[in-house]
Write an enzyme that holds these catalytic residues in place. Sequence first.
Site, PDB file in Angstrom:
ATOM      1  N   GLY A   2       0.822  -1.191   0.000  1.00 52.33           N
ATOM      2  CA  GLY A   2       0.000   0.000   0.000  1.00 52.33           C
ATOM      3  C   GLY A   2       0.860   1.245   0.000  1.00 52.33           C
ATOM      4  CB  CYS A   3       0.196   4.543   1.476  1.00 55.48           C
ATOM      5  SG  CYS A   3       0.933   6.162   1.657  1.00 55.48           S
ATOM      6  CG  PHE A   4       5.686   5.586  -0.564  1.00 58.40           C
ATOM      7  CD1 PHE A   4       5.037   6.719  -0.127  1.00 58.40           C
ATOM      8  CD2 PHE A   4       6.232   5.604  -1.848  1.00 58.40           C
ATOM      9  CE1 PHE A   4       4.915   7.850  -0.922  1.00 58.40           C
ATOM     10  CE2 PHE A   4       6.119   6.728  -2.654  1.00 58.40           C
ATOM     11  CZ  PHE A   4       5.450   7.859  -2.183  1.00 58.40           C
ATOM     12  CD1 TRP A   5       4.226   9.013   2.412  1.00 58.40           C
ATOM     13  CD2 TRP A   5       2.086   9.525   2.850  1.00 58.40           C
ATOM     14  NE1 TRP A   5       3.877  10.060   1.612  1.00 58.40           N
ATOM     15  CE2 TRP A   5       2.570  10.416   1.860  1.00 58.40           C
ATOM     16  CE3 TRP A   5       0.773   9.665   3.282  1.00 58.40           C
ATOM     17  CZ2 TRP A   5       1.784  11.415   1.300  1.00 58.40           C
ATOM     18  CZ3 TRP A   5      -0.007  10.657   2.737  1.00 58.40           C
ATOM     19  CH2 TRP A   5       0.498  11.530   1.754  1.00 58.40           C
TER      20      TRP A   5
END
Length: 169
Positions: A2-5
């Site tokens: 998913g989101c790299f953050w």
Amino acid sequence: MGCFWCAQALFEKFSGVTHIDCGYAGGHTENPTYEDVCSDETGHAEVVRITYDPAKITYQQLLDIFWDVHDPTTPNQQGNDMGTQYRSIILYENPGQKRLAEASKQAEETKLKMPVATEIVPLTAFYRAEEYHQEYFKKHPWLPYCLFVISPKLQKLEAHPPQSIKPTN
């Protein structure tokens, strides 16, 4: 994942992880921007490149964390994050990593009793994301995405870490 953050915020909780870069990999476009990747035309996923001390954390333990902190059964989606850039992907750098990644995927399918959508492919290029994506959660913990998506995952991880390893804080 998913989101790299989110991936960066989760992996940096573990002793032995020495550095994490957010970036793009797994696609065909050279030097993509965030906007390019979001267009769904580059083939890239949002990924993290993890530098670690193998004396403190192993590649297998990193894989255990990977499986523990996301849903590998949903193609091109993690929660409300949808698109090929959010797909579950492991990019390996050598035959040993490939072997461990494939064995861990098979073990995860056995554990879940369902197919896992995670791709396992060689890393051919990594493109570091724009600076504003690096350390996003540390810089903006009060923003809605951080509060409502990342923080609950961190709380869950701290309450129930993978059996093979414990978070540092």
